[in-house]
Design a protein around this motif. Structure first.
Motif, PDB file in Angstrom:
ATOM      1  N   GLN A  31       0.915  -0.965  -0.775  1.00 49.35           N
ATOM      2  CA  GLN A  31       0.314   0.207  -0.367  1.00 49.35           C
ATOM      3  C   GLN A  31       0.747   0.993  -0.060  1.00 49.35           C
ATOM      4  O   GLN A  31      -0.079   2.687  -0.488  1.00 49.35           O
ATOM      5  CB  GLN A  31      -0.615  -0.181   1.051  1.00 49.35           C
ATOM      6  CG  GLN A  31      -1.973   1.363   1.714  1.00 49.35           C
ATOM      7  CD  GLN A  31      -2.689   1.509   0.173  1.00 49.35           C
ATOM      8  OE1 GLN A  31      -3.127   0.108  -0.484  1.00 49.35           O
ATOM      9  NE2 GLN A  31      -3.252   2.787  -0.092  1.00 49.35           N
ATOM     10  N   GLN A  32       2.037   0.995   0.812  1.00 49.62           N
ATOM     11  CA  GLN A  32       3.190   2.180   0.587  1.00 49.62           C
ATOM     12  C   GLN A  32       3.376   2.173  -0.318  1.00 49.62           C
ATOM     13  O   GLN A  32       3.553   3.854  -1.318  1.00 49.62           O
ATOM     14  CB  GLN A  32       3.617   2.252   1.552  1.00 49.62           C
ATOM     15  CG  GLN A  32       2.900   2.275   3.313  1.00 49.62           C
ATOM     16  CD  GLN A  32       4.504   1.910   4.545  1.00 49.62           C
ATOM     17  OE1 GLN A  32       5.888   1.778   3.775  1.00 49.62           O
ATOM     18  NE2 GLN A  32       4.277   1.500   5.677  1.00 49.62           N
ATOM     19  N   GLU A  33       4.135   1.401  -1.181  1.00 52.07           N
ATOM     20  CA  GLU A  33       4.543   1.792  -2.842  1.00 52.07           C
ATOM     21  C   GLU A  33       3.457   1.961  -3.538  1.00 52.07           C
ATOM     22  O   GLU A  33       3.311   2.922  -4.398  1.00 52.07           O
ATOM     23  CB  GLU A  33       4.671   0.050  -3.212  1.00 52.07           C
ATOM     24  CG  GLU A  33       5.896  -0.467  -2.225  1.00 52.07           C
ATOM     25  CD  GLU A  33       6.740  -1.558  -2.793  1.00 52.07           C
ATOM     26  OE1 GLU A  33       5.748  -2.321  -3.491  1.00 52.07           O
ATOM     27  OE2 GLU A  33       7.136  -2.846  -2.089  1.00 52.07           O
ATOM     28  N   ARG A  34       2.073   1.313  -3.624  1.00 50.79           N
ATOM     29  CA  ARG A  34       1.136   2.209  -4.257  1.00 50.79           C
ATOM     30  C   ARG A  34       0.847   3.366  -3.855  1.00 50.79           C
ATOM     31  O   ARG A  34       0.199   4.428  -4.338  1.00 50.79           O
ATOM     32  CB  ARG A  34      -0.104   1.415  -3.733  1.00 50.79           C
ATOM     33  CG  ARG A  34      -0.007   0.541  -4.462  1.00 50.79           C
ATOM     34  CD  ARG A  34      -1.748  -0.412  -4.852  1.00 50.79           C
ATOM     35  NE  ARG A  34      -2.303  -0.209  -3.509  1.00 50.79           N
ATOM     36  CZ  ARG A  34      -2.088  -1.437  -2.728  1.00 50.79           C
ATOM     37  NH1 ARG A  34      -1.357  -2.925  -3.131  1.00 50.79           N
ATOM     38  NH2 ARG A  34      -2.947  -1.861  -1.421  1.00 50.79           N
ATOM     39  N   GLU A  35       1.150   4.378  -2.881  1.00 45.42           N
ATOM     40  CA  GLU A  35       1.128   5.756  -2.767  1.00 45.42           C
ATOM     41  C   GLU A  35       1.826   6.245  -3.161  1.00 45.42           C
ATOM     42  O   GLU A  35       1.350   7.113  -3.267  1.00 45.42           O
ATOM     43  CB  GLU A  35       0.851   5.567  -0.513  1.00 45.42           C
ATOM     44  CG  GLU A  35      -0.316   5.105  -0.109  1.00 45.42           C
ATOM     45  CD  GLU A  35      -0.456   5.231   1.242  1.00 45.42           C
ATOM     46  OE1 GLU A  35       1.009   5.784   1.747  1.00 45.42           O
ATOM     47  OE2 GLU A  35      -1.289   4.989   2.532  1.00 45.42           O
ATOM     48  N   GLY A  36       3.054   6.047  -2.585  1.00 44.79           N
ATOM     49  CA  GLY A  36       3.892   6.479  -3.255  1.00 44.79           C
ATOM     50  C   GLY A  36       4.214   7.136  -4.725  1.00 44.79           C
ATOM     51  O   GLY A  36       4.293   7.724  -5.606  1.00 44.79           O
ATOM     52  N   ARG A  37       3.869   5.475  -6.067  1.00 41.42           N
ATOM     53  CA  ARG A  37       3.047   6.116  -6.890  1.00 41.42           C
ATOM     54  C   ARG A  37       1.746   6.910  -7.306  1.00 41.42           C
ATOM     55  O   ARG A  37       1.631   7.688  -8.368  1.00 41.42           O
ATOM     56  CB  ARG A  37       2.912   4.635  -7.522  1.00 41.42           C
ATOM     57  CG  ARG A  37       3.903   4.147  -7.905  1.00 41.42           C
ATOM     58  CD  ARG A  37       3.377   2.004  -8.690  1.00 41.42           C
ATOM     59  NE  ARG A  37       2.491   1.431  -7.984  1.00 41.42           N
ATOM     60  CZ  ARG A  37       3.059   0.708  -7.189  1.00 41.42           C
ATOM     61  NH1 ARG A  37       3.888  -0.366  -7.257  1.00 41.42           N
ATOM     62  NH2 ARG A  37       1.982  -0.432  -6.504  1.00 41.42           N
ATOM     63  N   GLN A  38       1.019   6.589  -6.400  1.00 44.40           N
ATOM     64  CA  GLN A  38      -0.074   7.930  -6.553  1.00 44.40           C
ATOM     65  C   GLN A  38       0.108   9.407  -6.051  1.00 44.40           C
ATOM     66  O   GLN A  38       0.121  10.086  -7.088  1.00 44.40           O
ATOM     67  CB  GLN A  38      -0.956   7.599  -5.599  1.00 44.40           C
ATOM     68  CG  GLN A  38      -2.035   8.479  -4.875  1.00 44.40           C
ATOM     69  CD  GLN A  38      -2.600   8.304  -6.345  1.00 44.40           C
ATOM     70  OE1 GLN A  38      -3.418   7.233  -7.483  1.00 44.40           O
ATOM     71  NE2 GLN A  38      -3.942   9.692  -7.089  1.00 44.40           N
ATOM     72  N   GLN A  39       1.205   9.664  -5.419  1.00 39.52           N
ATOM     73  CA  GLN A  39       2.304  11.015  -5.005  1.00 39.52           C
ATOM     74  C   GLN A  39       2.971  11.042  -6.633  1.00 39.52           C
ATOM     75  O   GLN A  39       2.588  12.494  -6.679  1.00 39.52           O
ATOM     76  CB  GLN A  39       3.052  11.036  -4.124  1.00 39.52           C
ATOM     77  CG  GLN A  39       2.526  10.087  -2.542  1.00 39.52           C
ATOM     78  CD  GLN A  39       2.966  10.679  -1.295  1.00 39.52           C
ATOM     79  OE1 GLN A  39       4.743  10.686  -1.990  1.00 39.52           O
ATOM     80  NE2 GLN A  39       2.676  10.412  -0.156  1.00 39.52           N
ATOM     81  N   GLU A  40       3.571  10.510  -7.289  1.00 44.13           N
ATOM     82  CA  GLU A  40       4.249  10.412  -8.381  1.00 44.13           C
ATOM     83  C   GLU A  40       3.734  11.459  -9.490  1.00 44.13           C
ATOM     84  O   GLU A  40       3.424  12.039  -9.953  1.00 44.13           O
ATOM     85  CB  GLU A  40       4.755   9.471  -8.832  1.00 44.13           C
ATOM     86  CG  GLU A  40       5.929   9.037  -8.196  1.00 44.13           C
ATOM     87  CD  GLU A  40       6.718   7.716  -8.707  1.00 44.13           C
ATOM     88  OE1 GLU A  40       6.267   7.122  -9.988  1.00 44.13           O
ATOM     89  OE2 GLU A  40       7.584   6.922  -8.037  1.00 44.13           O
TER      90      GLU A  40
END
Length: 692
Positions: free
Chosen positions: A286-295
């Motif tokens: 989920q944190q990885e997805r949030e990082g991609r979402q921020q990108e």
């Protein structure tokens, strides 16, 4: 004299001597006992008694001699019987022949069957059998009769041929044993063919054999066994059927469910403990997805910045246009131009600008932009325009689509006509559209814009048709910018979301408005992606929102709250709630409430967009979703929205309180409609009528 005769004479002499000695002894005995016997018996009976005793003694001696001097081997050796050779009962015993055979099914089978095939062949009466032939020297007909007796289905094959494995012992390939002119016989197989102890494979010659299961004769039922539940005695064959219907067994099964529930709760507890690690892994993902979402958000901000720059340049062009119009106004005032002439000049200027716009459209349609230009165009608005112009150009040669709406009919009848129009299958929606408003004199592109504005407005705010009951029929539910498709089964079974997708795509292709207020959480599902970004505002059900908030909170759950949540989890195939999985369960409930329950509606909506021809654009340029489904907070008011809400004068209004006749009203409304549609600022026109 032979030796045997001499021995016999010697024995006879010995026997005679013994008899004489016994006779003399018996006479002496009788003489010694004579006085007593005379006293007791009469003289007449003494001689017969003496002769009988002597005869008995002689018989005893002869029997003893015969026993002692019996002939040698008289009891153990049997005399050989010589019988005539013509007696059939005493013919020489025949030599038998026993061998292993395997019957194949197909007339072209040339390999050893697998274990599974062997089981199927065995149940069909084929496969492996050991066959005994009483006579090894039997002819071919007897050999065939014995084979067909063991394999009855072989009679349907139109003859047979024998095969054996070729090469090594573990070879799976079969080769044919040559058949002699007289046919297969045991002597031929054992001598000339040399089959030895290998398995002989029997293959039908002309037709494949049937694989129907051969019914085996039923047994007597087996021994008597007592039922564990009702304690009744019955045959073993009846026990399986009886247990299925035994009342006590069923009652025990029902009572066992409680035990199963306890075991399931125990298993769930173990799964929860084991799932802590998986939950941590999910949090990492989920944190990885949030990082991609921020990108993605960063890229979105960059696009918004470029969009603001384009809007700034557009505003500069509009300002320069206003300055030119102000300059023309001053020139007109200096030249003493009348207001009527000024209106003509402005109308001529509007026609020239409209002609320029149509000329640019024709240039784009004539092929000035390549087919791949919309993929590389950085401005998504221009990319959408290029794509739809290509589709419109490709459909120019096709027949126009025509829809007729009777303005004198009720709104429900007009809505029914619109739905019927978009339900037509196999339509190229890029074809030129002709809208006929019966009872209204309006013509041109304004009618088309009015039609698309009405259609999208009905789709967004609801149809007047009573499809589900009293009130409006809503296709989408929820808050502004967070609307999702309705879960109505009637709309789903009627395929109306396919119709909704066609409406949206048709409007975009012909320059109409898009559907606003749709939640961005459904965008990924529309283009077939698995990304799930859902917020609490996307859930239109307030009861579910309350449950999700309770799960996501930090307060302890009461027994009634836990029971209500467990009932919901059980109906949605989710694990029961506990202290460890509350956060994870809140996320799963939210995703299922927003997307899981609406997957079929989104699938129909995606199909409608595909029918309209927009799906290639959405898959190649996902950012085009913001153009097709704009946010209500960012949408601008269109001229059609204003025109739709103006109450125009009707034919029955012959004269009003201001004293203006109907012709003057028509002129005013015509100029007002033209002003709203064109978006030009006819300042002198408004000032002129203000002085009148």
């Amino acid at each position: 004299m032979t030796k045997k005769a001499w021995v016999a004479d010697l024995l006879r002499e010995a026997l005679n001597g013994l008899e004489e000695a016994e006779g003399a002894s018996s006479v002496a005995t009788s003489s010694n006992e004579a006085p007593s016997s005379n006293e007791e018996n009469s003289p007449s009976c003494s001689r017969p008694c003496t002769s009988r005793a002597a005869q008995a003694a002689q018989n005893a001696v002869q029997g003893e001699v015969a026993r002692a001097f019996a002939p040698y081997q008289s009891g153990t050796r049997k005399r050989r019987l010589v019988l005539p050779a013509a007696n059939p009962k005493w013919r020489v015993q025949l030599q038998s022949f026993t061998h292993n055979f395997f019957c194949l099914r197909g007339r072209k089978d040339c390999s050893v069957p697998s274990a599974f095939e062997k089981v199927n062949l065995s149940t069909a009466g084929l496969g492996f059998k050991k066959i005994h032939f009483p006579d090894r020297a039997c002819d071919a007909q007897e050999f065939q009769n014995q084979l067909t007796k063991s394999f009855p289905k072989l009679q349907e094959g139109g003859g047979f041929e024998l095969l054996r494995t070729s090469g090594m012992t573990r070879s799976k390939t079969l080769e044919i044993i040559p058949c002699p002119e007289s046919g297969y016989t045991p002597l031929y197989l054992t001598t000339e063919a040399g089959v030895g102890s290998s398995i002989l494979y029997v293959r039908p010659l002309q037709a494949n054999l049937s694989m129907e299961r051969i019914s085996t004769p039923t047994s007597s039922g087996g021994p008597t066994i007592q039922c564990l539940y009702c304690k009744q005695f019955m045959r073993q064959a009846s026990i399986p059927t009886h247990v299925d219907v035994c009342s006590r067994h069923n009652s025990d099964s029902r009572t066992g469910r409680h035990g199963n529930n306890r075991r399931r709760e125990h298993i769930e507890a173990e799964r929860t403990q084991d799932g802590i690690g998986r939950h941590q892994e999910r949090e990492g993902r989920q944190q990885e997805r949030e990082g991609r979402q921020q990108e993605r958000e960063g890229r979105q901000q960059e696009r918004e910045g470029r969009q603001q720059e384009r809007e700034g340049r557009q505003q500069e062009r509009e300002d320069r246009q206003l300055e030119r119009e102000d300059g023309q106004q001053k020139e007109t005032e200096d030249g003493n131009t009348t207001p009527g002439e000024m209106g003509n000049i402005q109308r001529i200027h509007y026609r020239n600008s409209t002609d320029n716009e149509h000329r640019d459209l024709r240039q784009r349609q004539s092929g000035s932009c390549t087919s791949e230009e919309w993929k590389t165009e950085p401005d998504i608005t221009k990319a959408v325009d290029i794509y739809r112009h290509q589709l419109l150009k490709a459909a120019e040669s096709e027949e126009d689509l025509t829809i007729k709406l009777n303005m004198g009919h009720s709104p429900e009848d007009r809505e029914r006509a619109i739905l019927q129009f978009y339900k037509a299958p196999n339509i190229n929606w890029a074809r030129n559209l002709t809208v006929v408003l019966q009872g209204d004199a309006a013509l041109g592109d304004g009618v088309k814009r009015f039609f698309f504005s009405q259609t999208i407005s009905k789709l967004q705010f609801g149809f007047e048709l009573n499809i589900e009951g009293p009130g409006k029929t809503l296709f989408f539910l929820g808050e502004e910018d967070h609307q999702v498709p309705s879960t109505s089964k009637i709309l789903l079974d009627s395929g109306l979301y396919v119709v909704a997708g066609r409406m949206i795509g048709h409007s975009i292709l012909h320059g109409g408005p898009g559907l606003s207020s749709l939640s961005p959480s459904v965008f990924s599902s529309l283009i077939g992606q698995d990304e799930e970004h859902v917020c609490l505002q996307d859930c239109p059900d307030m009861d579910l929102r309350e449950i999700i908030q309770e799960l996501d909170g930090d307060d302890d759950l009461s027994q009634s709250q836990t029971s209500k949540m467990n009932d919901l989890c059980l109906s949605w195939d989710l694990p029961f709630v506990n202290t460890e999985n509350r956060r994870w369960l809140a996320e799963k409930v939210l995703v299922h409430a927003v997307l899981g329950r609406r997957r079929e509606q989104l699938r129909q909506l995606r199909r409608g967009l595909k029918d309209s021809g927009l799906m290639p654009l959405l898959k190649e340029r996902p950012d085009a979703l913001n153009i097709i489904f704009p946010q209500a907070s960012k949408i601008f008011v269109t001229p059609e929205m204003i025109l739709d809400r103006i109450v125009w004068p009707s034919d029955s209004d012959t004269e009003s309180d201001d004293g203006l006749d109907i012709s003057t009203k028509c002129s005013v409304t015509a100029y007002l409609r033209e002003y709203i549609e064109s978006g030009k600022m006819f300042i002198n026109f408004i000032l002129y009528y203000c002085h009148v």
